[in-house]
Write a protein that holds these residues in place. Structure first.
Motif, PDB file in Angstrom:
ATOM      1  N   GLN A   1      12.361 -18.706 -19.835  1.00  0.00           N
ATOM      2  CA  GLN A   1      12.885 -18.261 -21.142  1.00  0.00           C
ATOM      3  C   GLN A   1      11.790 -17.464 -21.859  1.00  0.00           C
ATOM      4  OE1 GLN A   1      13.878 -21.426 -23.793  1.00  0.00           O
ATOM      5  NE2 GLN A   1      14.577 -20.064 -25.441  1.00  0.00           N
ATOM      6  N   PHE A   2      12.174 -16.271 -22.360  1.00  0.00           N
ATOM      7  CA  PHE A   2      11.182 -15.437 -23.069  1.00  0.00           C
ATOM      8  C   PHE A   2      10.839 -16.053 -24.426  1.00  0.00           C
ATOM      9  CE2 PHE A   2      13.180 -12.258 -20.276  1.00  0.00           C
ATOM     10  CZ  PHE A   2      12.059 -11.781 -19.631  1.00  0.00           C
ATOM     11  N   THR A   3       9.537 -15.969 -24.772  1.00  0.00           N
ATOM     12  CA  THR A   3       9.105 -16.427 -26.110  1.00  0.00           C
ATOM     13  C   THR A   3       9.368 -15.317 -27.141  1.00  0.00           C
ATOM     14  OG1 THR A   3       6.859 -15.569 -25.799  1.00  0.00           O
ATOM     15  CG2 THR A   3       7.298 -17.832 -25.065  1.00  0.00           C
ATOM     16  N   VAL A   4       9.177 -15.693 -28.406  1.00  0.00           N
ATOM     17  CA  VAL A   4       9.355 -14.694 -29.479  1.00  0.00           C
ATOM     18  C   VAL A   4       8.399 -13.537 -29.282  1.00  0.00           C
ATOM     19  CG1 VAL A   4       9.183 -14.307 -31.974  1.00  0.00           C
ATOM     20  CG2 VAL A   4      10.164 -16.435 -31.093  1.00  0.00           C
ATOM     21  N   LEU A   5       7.166 -13.836 -28.854  1.00  0.00           N
ATOM     22  CA  LEU A   5       6.174 -12.789 -28.662  1.00  0.00           C
ATOM     23  C   LEU A   5       6.588 -11.818 -27.577  1.00  0.00           C
ATOM     24  CD1 LEU A   5       3.397 -11.869 -29.659  1.00  0.00           C
ATOM     25  CD2 LEU A   5       2.374 -13.249 -27.836  1.00  0.00           C
ATOM     26  N   SER A   6       7.206 -12.361 -26.511  1.00  0.00           N
ATOM     27  CA  SER A   6       7.637 -11.492 -25.414  1.00  0.00           C
ATOM     28  C   SER A   6       8.857 -10.665 -25.791  1.00  0.00           C
ATOM     29  CB  SER A   6       7.934 -12.333 -24.172  1.00  0.00           C
ATOM     30  OG  SER A   6       9.038 -13.199 -24.436  1.00  0.00           O
ATOM     31  N   LEU A   7       9.629 -11.156 -26.773  1.00  0.00           N
ATOM     32  CA  LEU A   7      10.823 -10.424 -27.192  1.00  0.00           C
ATOM     33  C   LEU A   7      10.514  -9.297 -28.177  1.00  0.00           C
ATOM     34  CD1 LEU A   7      13.306 -13.400 -27.710  1.00  0.00           C
ATOM     35  CD2 LEU A   7      13.306 -11.756 -25.838  1.00  0.00           C
ATOM     36  N   MET A   8       9.334  -9.346 -28.791  1.00  0.00           N
ATOM     37  CA  MET A   8       8.997  -8.363 -29.818  1.00  0.00           C
ATOM     38  C   MET A   8       9.074  -6.919 -29.330  1.00  0.00           C
ATOM     39  SD  MET A   8       8.730  -9.881 -32.628  1.00  0.00           S
ATOM     40  CE  MET A   8       8.053  -8.524 -33.577  1.00  0.00           C
ATOM     41  N   PRO A   9       8.514  -6.576 -28.155  1.00  0.00           N
ATOM     42  CA  PRO A   9       8.610  -5.169 -27.714  1.00  0.00           C
ATOM     43  C   PRO A   9      10.050  -4.680 -27.617  1.00  0.00           C
ATOM     44  CG  PRO A   9       6.974  -6.335 -26.418  1.00  0.00           C
ATOM     45  CD  PRO A   9       7.672  -7.383 -27.219  1.00  0.00           C
ATOM     46  N   GLN A  10      10.953  -5.586 -27.214  1.00  0.00           N
ATOM     47  CA  GLN A  10      12.345  -5.178 -27.100  1.00  0.00           C
ATOM     48  C   GLN A  10      13.026  -5.037 -28.459  1.00  0.00           C
ATOM     49  OE1 GLN A  10      14.393  -7.792 -24.340  1.00  0.00           O
ATOM     50  NE2 GLN A  10      12.483  -8.201 -23.224  1.00  0.00           N
TER      51      GLN A  10
ATOM     52  N   LEU B   1      17.486 -18.168 -35.242  1.00  0.00           N
ATOM     53  CA  LEU B   1      18.287 -17.674 -34.106  1.00  0.00           C
ATOM     54  C   LEU B   1      17.640 -18.046 -32.780  1.00  0.00           C
ATOM     55  CD1 LEU B   1      19.315 -14.153 -35.434  1.00  0.00           C
ATOM     56  CD2 LEU B   1      20.799 -16.150 -35.120  1.00  0.00           C
ATOM     57  N   TYR B   2      16.311 -17.923 -32.727  1.00  0.00           N
ATOM     58  CA  TYR B   2      15.615 -18.248 -31.485  1.00  0.00           C
ATOM     59  C   TYR B   2      15.811 -19.723 -31.134  1.00  0.00           C
ATOM     60  CZ  TYR B   2      11.932 -18.655 -28.030  1.00  0.00           C
ATOM     61  OH  TYR B   2      11.246 -18.911 -26.875  1.00  0.00           O
ATOM     62  N   ASN B   3      15.684 -20.601 -32.150  1.00  0.00           N
ATOM     63  CA  ASN B   3      15.888 -22.035 -31.904  1.00  0.00           C
ATOM     64  C   ASN B   3      17.332 -22.320 -31.497  1.00  0.00           C
ATOM     65  OD1 ASN B   3      13.248 -22.689 -32.480  1.00  0.00           O
ATOM     66  ND2 ASN B   3      13.643 -22.999 -34.683  1.00  0.00           N
ATOM     67  N   TYR B   4      18.253 -21.590 -32.156  1.00  0.00           N
ATOM     68  CA  TYR B   4      19.672 -21.813 -31.825  1.00  0.00           C
ATOM     69  C   TYR B   4      19.956 -21.454 -30.365  1.00  0.00           C
ATOM     70  CZ  TYR B   4      24.678 -20.986 -31.651  1.00  0.00           C
ATOM     71  OH  TYR B   4      25.993 -20.997 -31.291  1.00  0.00           O
ATOM     72  N   PHE B   5      19.501 -20.274 -29.966  1.00  0.00           N
ATOM     73  CA  PHE B   5      19.761 -19.842 -28.582  1.00  0.00           C
ATOM     74  C   PHE B   5      18.962 -20.670 -27.584  1.00  0.00           C
ATOM     75  CE2 PHE B   5      21.103 -15.894 -30.788  1.00  0.00           C
ATOM     76  CZ  PHE B   5      22.376 -15.800 -30.266  1.00  0.00           C
ATOM     77  N   SER B   6      17.784 -21.149 -28.020  1.00  0.00           N
ATOM     78  CA  SER B   6      17.009 -22.016 -27.126  1.00  0.00           C
ATOM     79  C   SER B   6      17.752 -23.325 -26.854  1.00  0.00           C
ATOM     80  CB  SER B   6      15.641 -22.326 -27.739  1.00  0.00           C
ATOM     81  OG  SER B   6      14.868 -21.156 -27.819  1.00  0.00           O
ATOM     82  N   GLU B   7      18.336 -23.910 -27.876  1.00  0.00           N
ATOM     83  CA  GLU B   7      19.100 -25.147 -27.702  1.00  0.00           C
ATOM     84  C   GLU B   7      20.330 -24.898 -26.829  1.00  0.00           C
ATOM     85  OE1 GLU B   7      20.006 -26.716 -31.510  1.00  0.00           O
ATOM     86  OE2 GLU B   7      17.917 -27.149 -32.040  1.00  0.00           O
TER      87      GLU B   7
ATOM     88  N   VAL C   1      10.781  -9.914 -45.634  1.00  0.00           N
ATOM     89  CA  VAL C   1       9.940 -10.359 -44.519  1.00  0.00           C
ATOM     90  C   VAL C   1      10.155 -11.841 -44.242  1.00  0.00           C
ATOM     91  CG1 VAL C   1       7.562 -10.708 -43.756  1.00  0.00           C
ATOM     92  CG2 VAL C   1       8.217  -8.562 -44.865  1.00  0.00           C
ATOM     93  N   ALA C   2      10.198 -12.631 -45.332  1.00  0.00           N
ATOM     94  CA  ALA C   2      10.419 -14.066 -45.154  1.00  0.00           C
ATOM     95  C   ALA C   2      11.781 -14.332 -44.529  1.00  0.00           C
ATOM     96  CB  ALA C   2      10.300 -14.774 -46.506  1.00  0.00           C
ATOM     97  N   SER C   3      12.800 -13.622 -45.011  1.00  0.00           N
ATOM     98  CA  SER C   3      14.153 -13.795 -44.467  1.00  0.00           C
ATOM     99  C   SER C   3      14.208 -13.393 -43.000  1.00  0.00           C
ATOM    100  CB  SER C   3      15.162 -12.964 -45.265  1.00  0.00           C
ATOM    101  OG  SER C   3      15.172 -13.354 -46.624  1.00  0.00           O
ATOM    102  N   LEU C   4      13.523 -12.280 -42.691  1.00  0.00           N
ATOM    103  CA  LEU C   4      13.528 -11.804 -41.304  1.00  0.00           C
ATOM    104  C   LEU C   4      12.868 -12.818 -40.382  1.00  0.00           C
ATOM    105  CD1 LEU C   4      14.211  -9.441 -39.418  1.00  0.00           C
ATOM    106  CD2 LEU C   4      11.955  -8.502 -39.915  1.00  0.00           C
TER     107      LEU C   4
END
Length: 503
Positions: free
Chosen positions: A139-148, A28-34, A18-21
């Motif tokens: 840009q979608f947030t992490v919360l918005s990406l969860m359903p996908q 990854l989110y920060n990387y793609f955001s940058e 869970v921690a790794s995930l």
């Protein structure tokens, strides 16, 4: 232990997963955001360059590809916007990205929607004429990406769970296997045991050695106890605080009909005798109790003693004594005492009577000798009776001091009969002695006394003109003396008592 290790490994694996995930998603989110920010900045600068060269014609037929382009004048008013008309938009002079672009030539900012599911990114570039070109995109947030991501994440979680389960199962069995294979009798024998467990194994081995020594000592004491109790003529039963049999020796087992299967069972349930139940109940209350019971025509004394521990009855020791012979001896002693008292009183009364007559001068001088003879006769009778009692007492003390020697039985018989010739002649009884000349090792005067008494009774209780025959027979390793007479004999109901001591 295996389950605990298994659960611990699964919990650790789940925590790490869970921690790794979470960390991976955030990285990854920060990387793609940058990367997204860098691309937006590049597009903004390209747009600013093209607009500076082409002017407003740049917007003719322009496909924005998801970007919103806003051209802002130096006073903050909107010159052009690809989504809304310029007249419908408020002044942008207070926007963060506009202020930073005017000041530094380039500015950025971001704003999140009220639902936290969408994030708007703004990038502004100042043009040479002082105006500012701004590009924005969502840009979608992490919360918005969860359903996908639910389906792929679910698949990953299940796969990871399965892998973790298999690893935890095999690893826990592998860890526990050396522990399960430890030989507790020889804990240090297995070389595959963990080094970290050696202090524990040293202690286990030491305790095992102590237990073996204690077990051996207990077994030895138990064997000694069993040997001692099995050879007892008395019955012994040990009960616990509930009245259940802990131990029963052979004598008690045979007497009460309780075999080894009775161990662990209640004694009163195996022998529901009211006397025994009352005895056990009294001993359970902490008192020593005794009772006499008859079993198969024999008398036994049951003695129950409580075993106390911390003021409470921890068990009961029940002893069973055969008192049949003692009771018979006591009865015979009482009979003997009564008989001896009677036998002593008879000559004493006679002596007293003769002496009283002589004292009162009622005897003629010529009759004095006769009365003295009677007193002497009764005195001798009394002395004989006392001698018999003394002999009996000595015999009770055992054979110590008695002289054994070779004895010719036929000579002993003849000597005894010679002493009885006169009583035999008075009753006109014929006497015959015969048989084998047999020698035995004995105490002569005792054998002589036995033969004398037998022959005396044969004559005394015979009929007039009767006969007495004494025969000695050699039986090889033993000898037999048979006395036959024509007397009154012994009543049938008394024959069983002829060997009783005081009969």
């Amino acid at each position: 232990m295996t389950k605990r290790i298994f659960r611990s490994i699964c919990l650790a694996a789940a925590t790490v997963f869970v921690a790794s995930l979470v960390i991976s998603i955030m990285v990854l989110y920060n990387y793609f955001s940058e990367a997204y920010h860098d691309r937006l900045e590049s597009q903004t600068k390209l747009t600013a360059h093209s607009l500076a060269n082409e002017g407003v014609s740049f917007f003719d037929g322009l496909d924005t590809y998801g970007y919103r382009i806003t051209w802002i004048d130096a006073d903050g008013s909107v010159i052009y916007d690809t989504v809304s008309g310029s007249g419908d938009m408020a002044n942008h002079s207070d926007r963060e990205e506009y202020i930073e672009a005017v000041k530094n030539g380039y500015g950025e900012s971001s704003r999140t929607s009220s639902t936290l599911t969408e994030k708007l990114i703004y990038s502004a570039q100042r043009l040479p004429d002082g105006t500012v070109i701004r590009l924005s995109c969502s840009q979608f947030t992490v919360l918005s990406l969860m359903p996908q991501m639910i389906l792929p994440l679910t698949a990953i979680v299940l796969l990871e769970a399965y892998i973790a389960f298999q690893i935890a199962y095999r690893l826990s069995r592998k860890i526990v296997k050396p522990l399960n294979e430890i030989d507790l009798d020889h804990p240090k024998k297995d070389s595959g045991v963990y080094t970290e467990l050696m202090p524990l194994l040293d202690r286990i081995e030491m305790q095992q050695n102590e237990l073996k020594q204690q077990e051996e000592a207990l077994r030895k004491k138990q064997n000694e106890f069993d040997t001692a109790t099995e050879n007892m003529h008395e019955g012994l039963i040990l009960l616990n605080s509930d009245g259940k049999i802990i131990s029963i020796n052979r004598t008690a087992s045979e007497l009460l009909g309780i075999d080894c299967s009775g161990v662990g069972k209640s004694l009163v349930s195996l022998d529901p005798s009211p006397d025994l139940r009352s005895l056990i109940g009294e001993a359970s209350g902490g008192s020593v109790a005794e009772t006499v019971m008859s079993i198969d025509g024999l008398d036994y004394r049951f003695s129950a003693s409580p075993v106390m521990s911390d003021g409470e009855t921890a068990g009961i020791a029940l002893l069973i004594f055969d008192i049949t012979e003692k009771e018979k001896s006591e009865l015979m002693r009482r009979e003997f005492t009564a008989n001896v008292s009677h036998e002593i009183k008879t000559p004493l009364h006679a002596i007293s009577g003769y002496a009283e007559i002589m004292r009162d001068g009622l005897v003629k001088p010529e009759d004095t000798g006769e009365f003295a003879g009677r007193i002497y006769s009764e005195t001798q009778r009394l002395i004989t009776l006392v001698d018999d009692i003394i002999k009996l007492s000595r015999l009770d003390e055992g054979a110590d001091g008695l002289m054994f020697e070779e004895t010719h039985l036929l000579d002993i018989v003849r000597s005894a009969m010679q002493l009885l010739e006169r009583p035999a002649e008075e009753m006109k009884i014929s006497v015959s002695v015969g048989g084998d000349d047999v020698s035995v090792i004995s105490v002569p005067h005792l054998v002589s006394g036995i033969i004398y008494n037998l022959c005396d009774n044969a004559i005394k209780y015979n009929r007039e003109n009767g006969s007495v025959s004494v025969m000695v027979k050699d039986c090889g390793e033993s000898a037999q003396i048979r006395v036959s007479d024509t007397g009154i004999g012994i009543p049938p109901d008394q024959k069983e008592r002829i060997f009783e001591r005081f009969y």
